[in-house]
Scaffold this motif. Structure first.
Motif, PDB file in Angstrom:
ATOM      1  N   GLU A 101       0.852  -1.312  -0.155  1.00  0.00           N
ATOM      2  CA  GLU A 101       0.085  -0.003   0.106  1.00  0.00           C
ATOM      3  C   GLU A 101       1.004   1.151   0.075  1.00  0.00           C
ATOM      4  N   LEU A 102       1.935   1.180   0.730  1.00  0.00           N
ATOM      5  CA  LEU A 102       3.074   2.267   0.862  1.00  0.00           C
ATOM      6  C   LEU A 102       3.507   2.546  -0.743  1.00  0.00           C
ATOM      7  N   GLU A 103       3.965   1.463  -1.215  1.00  0.00           N
ATOM      8  CA  GLU A 103       4.481   1.409  -2.444  1.00  0.00           C
ATOM      9  C   GLU A 103       3.463   2.283  -3.524  1.00  0.00           C
ATOM     10  N   GLN A 104       2.216   1.815  -3.450  1.00  0.00           N
ATOM     11  CA  GLN A 104       0.969   2.354  -4.300  1.00  0.00           C
ATOM     12  C   GLN A 104       1.053   3.804  -4.216  1.00  0.00           C
ATOM     13  N   LEU A 105       0.940   4.047  -2.905  1.00  0.00           N
ATOM     14  CA  LEU A 105       0.717   5.250  -2.400  1.00  0.00           C
ATOM     15  C   LEU A 105       2.037   6.379  -3.149  1.00  0.00           C
ATOM     16  N   ALA A 106       3.200   5.695  -3.049  1.00  0.00           N
ATOM     17  CA  ALA A 106       4.529   6.311  -3.493  1.00  0.00           C
ATOM     18  C   ALA A 106       4.323   6.602  -4.918  1.00  0.00           C
ATOM     19  N   LEU A 107       4.003   5.484  -5.388  1.00  0.00           N
ATOM     20  CA  LEU A 107       3.797   5.569  -7.026  1.00  0.00           C
ATOM     21  C   LEU A 107       2.894   6.595  -7.452  1.00  0.00           C
ATOM     22  N   VAL A 108       1.683   6.595  -6.828  1.00  0.00           N
ATOM     23  CA  VAL A 108       0.945   7.714  -7.179  1.00  0.00           C
ATOM     24  C   VAL A 108       1.388   8.957  -7.131  1.00  0.00           C
ATOM     25  N   LYS A 109       2.293   9.157  -5.885  1.00  0.00           N
ATOM     26  CA  LYS A 109       2.892  10.582  -5.594  1.00  0.00           C
ATOM     27  C   LYS A 109       3.825  10.864  -6.725  1.00  0.00           C
ATOM     28  N   TYR A 131       4.171  13.828  -9.330  1.00  0.00           N
ATOM     29  CA  TYR A 131       5.353  14.780  -9.493  1.00  0.00           C
ATOM     30  C   TYR A 131       6.118  14.581 -11.061  1.00  0.00           C
ATOM     31  N   ILE A 132       5.899  13.259 -11.457  1.00  0.00           N
ATOM     32  CA  ILE A 132       6.394  13.443 -12.827  1.00  0.00           C
ATOM     33  C   ILE A 132       5.527  14.245 -13.813  1.00  0.00           C
ATOM     34  N   LEU A 133       4.432  14.210 -13.593  1.00  0.00           N
ATOM     35  CA  LEU A 133       3.360  15.089 -14.202  1.00  0.00           C
ATOM     36  C   LEU A 133       3.612  16.390 -14.256  1.00  0.00           C
ATOM     37  N   ILE A 162       3.499  16.567 -21.346  1.00  0.00           N
ATOM     38  CA  ILE A 162       2.797  15.524 -21.422  1.00  0.00           C
ATOM     39  C   ILE A 162       1.396  15.617 -21.593  1.00  0.00           C
ATOM     40  N   LEU A 163       0.673  15.249 -22.813  1.00  0.00           N
ATOM     41  CA  LEU A 163      -0.675  15.580 -22.969  1.00  0.00           C
ATOM     42  C   LEU A 163      -1.578  14.413 -23.228  1.00  0.00           C
ATOM     43  N   LEU A 164      -2.915  14.539 -22.531  1.00  0.00           N
ATOM     44  CA  LEU A 164      -3.768  13.267 -22.943  1.00  0.00           C
ATOM     45  C   LEU A 164      -5.030  13.837 -23.673  1.00  0.00           C
ATOM     46  N   PHE A 165      -5.075  13.318 -24.713  1.00  0.00           N
ATOM     47  CA  PHE A 165      -6.090  13.665 -25.650  1.00  0.00           C
ATOM     48  C   PHE A 165      -7.146  12.620 -26.079  1.00  0.00           C
TER      49      PHE A 165
END
Ligand code: ADP
Length: 834
Positions: free
Chosen positions: A340-348, A352-354, A361-364
């Motif tokens: 769960e910690l990893e998952q949280l870190a991944l999301v964060k 940050y990357i974004l 970085i675009l999403l269309f």
């Protein structure tokens, strides 16, 4: 996250494992107990059987002893005579008292209780003690047979009307010693008290036991009658009767002929283990038995131990499995927490990357409308977020690349991903090159496109600069008048410019397969390799050398070579760059200069030596001339002395002249003033004359001079300069005489290939091989003890060489030190002028 992580593992496998192990432990314990029980039972049975055997043997032994007591009395003749006499003299008190005292001794020393003496008519004649005076009914039945047969017997255990306790009797028939067998005159009846010996013997038990006992019994009709005391019955139970038909009763089994150790139920109705035996020679049976309960009592301790071990084993196992299960659960929850910690870190991390990514970085969506744009996109395109969201991607293209957008999007659609460079436009209309990497993605079943792009203005600029710089370098490299070459780490050629190709005579293609070593002169390979290693090791910053190269046509050139090492950013060697200047011409000039210098020095040295020699050579005859000339003026000089002085003056003058001639000849040769005086001569004549001139030497040195002519007189007319020819020969012969101590000298000529080949051969000191090439040089003398003894200028042979060549021939020598020398020279064989 793996699905196995969603719920903790169930404890069932561990519980099943626990039950399997627990059951196995109990079953193992049970079988162990059964084997212990079996062993104990077997041991007890063996023990019972052994005790029964022992008892039987002891009873038999006891009976035998009683019979032998009887036989002893029966055979005691004086004693028998006393009994026999007593029958006749019953009133003989003395005799009676003797007999009674002997009977008393039997009762006191053996297990006999009372003794009777009866006559053959069964009348009691003597007794001891006083109260037992009657023959029991059991014996009365037996006595007639005993009297008849005359054998000693021990009766069965019995009770009779007169004696109400179980006993046995020893019947001893007495016979007159002189009479026949049948004449039994009386019987001694000894009542055996079983309590004295027999019963203690039967009842004793070798180990302490609460229930073990031995039973002795016989059968009367359908009943078993117990003959000894039984420990479990109050009052002993002697004479107790049991039916023979009771099959479980060990006594009944014994009566039925069973002779082994087995289980049964005893007279008390209690289960026992019993061993049963028949006592041979008697109507008795014997049983040794023990209660089963007693046997099991000794097992109770063992059962206790086994139970404790089983319980401990099960407890330990239970604890271990419980620990395992607990551990599993701890690991599960720890793993879940970490995931769960990893998952949280991944999301964060993605957030940050974004947000801070250097890339746009675009999403269309499927209509190419932008649904998400990161900070970088907003910065780059200069739209604010609300402006850019909803904008169609093609609107970002510059006018000149707009036409290509369909193609690019189609490729993305078809392949699922696409990478390409294009030009985009900012809000203010300015354009910039961009590198795009786009991918089709599906989010919750809806199609989207994601693009990661980068403004590549800087990179394009750098590429352009690099391209220009490379072009510049290529131009410099290619067009340089210096030879330039680039090699790999192994010194294999990677690139060579045209000057280099021209210098070595190879094309660039030919060079590409070769290493530097291939066209390096072998003498430079080792030093080259060493210096390259030092260059790689950064011991030297640059390697400069002047070395020889082998051209493709085999010729050798000199190159001033500078090798530089090119390293990557980590400082590792990548390439070598060599610049070579062809310095062959300079080297040649240097070599010539050195040769000329050496020659000048040599010439100078030789001239100094020559001057020294010449001054010595001239002074010696001059001194003689001056000395002897002044002597001629001395008054009173004798005629013969005068003649001698004149002779010396004349010889010295000739010697001086010859030296001066040599020097003049050489001067003429060097100044090119020597002229040939060619005329017809007869060679044989000339040579003979020469030989004669040396006749004085032949005499003074004792070495003969042999002339060998090979042409006829007619053919010996040749066309040449006889003065030069004779001077060559006379120089060579003079030398031969100078350097020959003993032996002979021969000279002459042969006709070979249109040339007359002259020779002067001696058997003298010879010339060492390393001097042979140089003796024809001017002023050169072999420096040895012998040459120092003779005078000379070192000019003779060089004059010979110059003359031989002037006459159109050549001169050479062959010589072996200490064996002799042969000087040869040629002149053309010409019969007449032209
Ligand atoms: P030199 O006047 O010294 O004799 P040459 O030119 O005639 O000068 O000879 C040069 C040298 O060659 C001599 O000094 C001698 O050492 C060597 N040489 C010449 N002829 C002979 C020979 N026949 N045997 C041995 N050595 C000789």
């Amino acid at each position: 996250m793996s699905s196995s992580m969603k719920t903790p593992a169930k404890p069932w496998p561990l519980i099943v494992l626990f039950f399997i192990f627990s059951t196995s432990a109990i079953v193992a314990g049970f079988f162990y107990y059964r084997s212990l029980e079996k062993n104990l039972m077997n041991e007890t049975m063996e023990q019972l059987s052994a005790i029964a055997d022992l008892k039987v043997r002891q009873i038999i032994q006891w009976r035998r002893e009683r019979i032998s007591d009887g036989n002893y009395l029966k055979g005691n003749i004086p004693h028998i005579r006393q009994f026999s006499r007593f029958l006749a003299e019953e009133q003989n008190r003395q005799l009676k008292n003797d007999l009674i005292s002997s009977l008393i001794s039997y009762t006191e020393n053996y297990d006999y209780g009372s003794i009777l003496f009866i006559d053959r008519y069964l009348n009691v004649k003597l007794f001891y003690p006083d109260q037992d005076t009657i023959i029991g009914d059991h014996i009365q039945v037996l006595l007639p047979d005993v009297i008849k047969k005359g054998d000693v017997i021990v009766t069965d255990l019995h009770v009779s009307g007169e004696v109400d306790f179980y006993h046995l009797d020893l019947l001893i028939p007495l016979k007159e010693p002189e009479e026949t067998d049948t004449n039994v005159f009386g019987v001694v009846i000894m009542r055996i008290d079983p309590d004295k010996l027999l019963f203690p013997l039967i009842e004793s038990w070798p180990v302490s036991s609460k229930t073990a006992e031995t039973l002795l019994f016989h059968v009367e009709g359908n009943e078993i009658v117990y003959l000894n005391r039984q420990r479990h019955l109050e009052g002993g139970g002697i004479g107790m009767r049991m039916p023979v038909t009771d099959n479980k009763l060990p006594s009944s089994m014994a009566v039925q002929g069973i002779n082994k150790t087995t289980n049964g139920v005893d007279y008390r109705g209690i289960p026992v283990v019993a061993a049963m035996k028949k006592v041979p020679g008697t109507p008795w049976y014997l049983i040794t038995k023990i209660d089963r309960e007693e046997i099991y009592t000794s097992l109770i301790d063992k059962i206790g131990q086994i139970a404790i071990i089983i319980i401990l084993t099960i407890l330990t196992l239970g604890l271990f499995l419980a620990f395992l299960w607990w551990n599993q659960r701890v690991r599960f929850y720890k793993g879940k927490y970490e995931a769960e910690l990893e998952q949280l870190a991944l999301v964060k991390h993605f957030d940050y990357i974004l947000k801070y990514a250097n890339d746009i970085i675009l999403l269309f969506d499927k209509d190419y409308r932008i649904v998400s744009a990161n900070d970088r996109a907003i910065d780059t395109y200069q739209y604010n977020r609300s402006e850019i969201i909803g904008k169609k991607v093609p609107e970002l293209r510059s006018a000149e690349t707009a036409a290509r957008i369909r193609e690019d999007l189609e490729e993305l659609e078809r392949m699922g991903y696409s990478t390409f460079d294009t030009i985009h436009r900012k809000k203010d209309g300015s354009t910039f090159p961009i590198e795009i990497s786009a991918r089709k993605v599906e989010i919750e079943g809806v199609k989207y496109y994601q693009s990661i792009s980068r403004d590549i203005s800087e990179r394009k600029k750098a590429e352009e600069t690099l391209r220009e710089s490379e072009e510049r370098f290529r131009k410099i490299f290619e067009e340089s008048p210096f030879s330039m070459v680039m090699t790999g780490k192994d010194m294999g050629i990677i690139k060579a410019n045209s000057s280099f190709c021209k210098m070595l005579g190879y094309s660039e293609e030919e060079l590409l397969g070769l290493t530097f070593k291939y066209f390096t002169h072998p003498e430079h390979i080792a030093p080259d390799e060493l210096s390259i290693l030092r260059l790689v090791a950064q011991e030297i910053p640059i390697y400069h050398t002047e070395k020889r190269y082998l051209r493709k046509d085999g010729s050798v050139i000199w190159g001033s070579t500078t090798i530089n090492i090119i390293r990557n950013t980590k400082g590792e060697a990548q390439l070598f760059f060599a610049m070579i200047e062809d310095i062959t011409a300079r080297k040649k000039a240097e070599e010539d200069l050195i040769a000329a210098k050496e020659k000048a020095e040599e010439s100078d040295r030789l001239k100094t030596a020559f001057l020294h020699n010449v001054s010595h050579e001239i002074r010696t005859p001059m001194n003689a001339i001056l000395g002897f000339s002044s002597l001629l003026n001395e008054p009173g000089i004798q005629e013969n002395e005068r003649k001698q002085f004149v002779e010396v003056i004349s010889q010295s003058s000739t010697q001086l002249l010859s030296i001066i001639n040599d020097i003049v000849d050489l001067a003429s040769i060097e100044s090119g003033q020597v002229r040939l005086n060619i005329q017809t001569i007869n060679l044989n004549d000339e040579l003979r004359k020469l030989s004669e001139q040396f006749s004085y030497k032949q005499k003074s040195q004792g070495i003969s001079l042999i002339l060998e002519t090979s042409l006829t007189e007619k053919n010996a007319d040749i066309f040449t300069d006889s003065t030069k020819l004779i001077q060559i020969l006379s120089n060579l012969i003079n030398n031969a005489y100078k350097f020959t101590g003993k032996g002979k000298i021969s000279f002459g000529y042969n006709l070979k290939d249109g040339f007359l080949e002259f020779f002067v051969r001696d058997t003298g000191v010879g010339i060492p091989p390393d001097h042979q090439g140089r003796v024809f040089d001017r002023f050169y003398q072999v420096d040895s003890d012998i040459s120092r003894q003779y005078s000379g200028t070192g000019l003779g042979l060089s004059i010979c060489k110059a003359y031989a060549e002037l006459l159109g021939g050549r001169i050479w020598l062959s010589s072996v030190p200490n064996e002799g020398s042969i000087f040869n020279f040629t002149i053309p064989y010409k019969k007449k002028e032209g």
